[in-house]
Design a protein around this motif. Structure first.
Motif, short mmCIF file in Angstrom:
data_model
loop_
_atom_site.label_atom_id
_atom_site.label_comp_id
_atom_site.label_asym_id
_atom_site.label_seq_id
_atom_site.Cartn_x
_atom_site.Cartn_y
_atom_site.Cartn_z
N GLY A 26 0.78 -1.23 0.00
CA GLY A 26 0.00 0.00 0.00
C GLY A 26 0.81 1.27 0.00
N ARG A 27 2.13 1.16 -0.14
CA ARG A 27 2.98 2.35 -0.18
C ARG A 27 4.13 2.07 -1.14
NH1 ARG A 27 4.55 6.99 2.42
NH2 ARG A 27 6.79 7.35 2.58
N ARG A 28 4.39 3.00 -2.06
CA ARG A 28 5.43 2.78 -3.04
C ARG A 28 6.82 3.07 -2.48
NH1 ARG A 28 3.03 5.29 -8.73
NH2 ARG A 28 1.29 3.83 -8.95
N SER A 29 6.96 4.14 -1.71
CA SER A 29 8.28 4.48 -1.18
C SER A 29 8.49 3.80 0.16
CB SER A 29 8.43 5.99 -1.04
OG SER A 29 7.38 6.52 -0.28
N SER A 30 9.74 3.78 0.59
CA SER A 30 10.06 3.07 1.83
C SER A 30 9.59 3.82 3.06
CB SER A 30 11.57 2.82 1.91
OG SER A 30 12.26 4.05 1.93
N PHE A 31 9.42 3.10 4.13
CA PHE A 31 9.04 3.68 5.41
C PHE A 31 10.28 4.26 6.10
CE2 PHE A 31 4.71 2.27 5.70
CZ PHE A 31 4.67 1.19 4.84
N ASP A 32 10.08 5.33 6.86
CA ASP A 32 11.21 5.94 7.55
C ASP A 32 11.73 5.05 8.67
OD1 ASP A 32 9.25 8.65 6.93
OD2 ASP A 32 11.31 8.58 6.19
N ALA A 98 6.59 3.26 10.14
CA ALA A 98 6.22 4.65 10.34
C ALA A 98 6.69 5.51 9.18
CB ALA A 98 6.82 5.17 11.64
N VAL A 99 5.87 6.51 8.88
CA VAL A 99 6.22 7.53 7.89
C VAL A 99 6.25 8.87 8.62
CG1 VAL A 99 5.56 8.68 5.77
CG2 VAL A 99 5.11 6.23 6.04
N VAL A 100 7.41 9.48 8.69
CA VAL A 100 7.55 10.77 9.37
C VAL A 100 6.95 11.86 8.49
CG1 VAL A 100 9.19 12.43 10.28
CG2 VAL A 100 9.58 9.98 10.61
N ILE A 101 6.14 12.74 9.10
CA ILE A 101 5.41 13.73 8.31
C ILE A 101 5.84 15.17 8.59
CG2 ILE A 101 3.42 12.24 8.00
CD1 ILE A 101 2.03 13.77 10.26
#
Length: 121
Positions: A26-32, A98-101
């Motif tokens: 569900g996410r193309r780029s990597s997670f932080d 986690a994805v840092v925003i």
């Protein structure tokens, strides 16, 4: 929609090894950040190991030198190699991503449903 699916848990004898995998979709780029947590019956969930997108790691003292966390950013997958397992490692193991925003470190956090690891003779 992001989903994390763990696999690789099971029953193992003391001193044995297991390798957990967690595939994120569900996410193309990597997670932080990606990590493994665990929760034993009657206890709070605790951090086992954590790894950044750059490969920096840290471990709980109880698993240092026995467990190794790694990740494949291209596949958004995180692994936990567990060696020299002890009965006290018995728990449900949860994958975390986690994805840092923002610069303050706020993040979108995601959890898997967990996989049971039982260490017993």
């Amino acid at each position: 929609q992001v989903q994390l699916v763990e696999s690789g848990g099971g029953l193992v004898q003391p001193g044995g090894s297991l390798r957990l995998s967690c595939a994120a979709s569900g996410r193309r780029s990597s997670f932080d950040r990606m990590a493994w947590y665990r929760q034993a019956p009657g206890q709070q969930r605790e951090l086992v190991a954590r790894i950044t997108s750059g490969g920096s790691t840290n471990y709980a003292d109880s698993v240092k030198d026995r467990f190794t966390i790694s990740r494949d950013n291209a596949k958004n997958t995180v692994f936990l190699q567990m060696n020299s397992l002890k009965p006290e490692d018995t728990a449900v193991y949860y994958c975390y991503a986690a994805v840092v925003i923002n610069v303050e470190g706020a993040s979108y956090d995601y959890w898997g449903l967990g996989t049971q690891v039982t260490v017993s003779s």
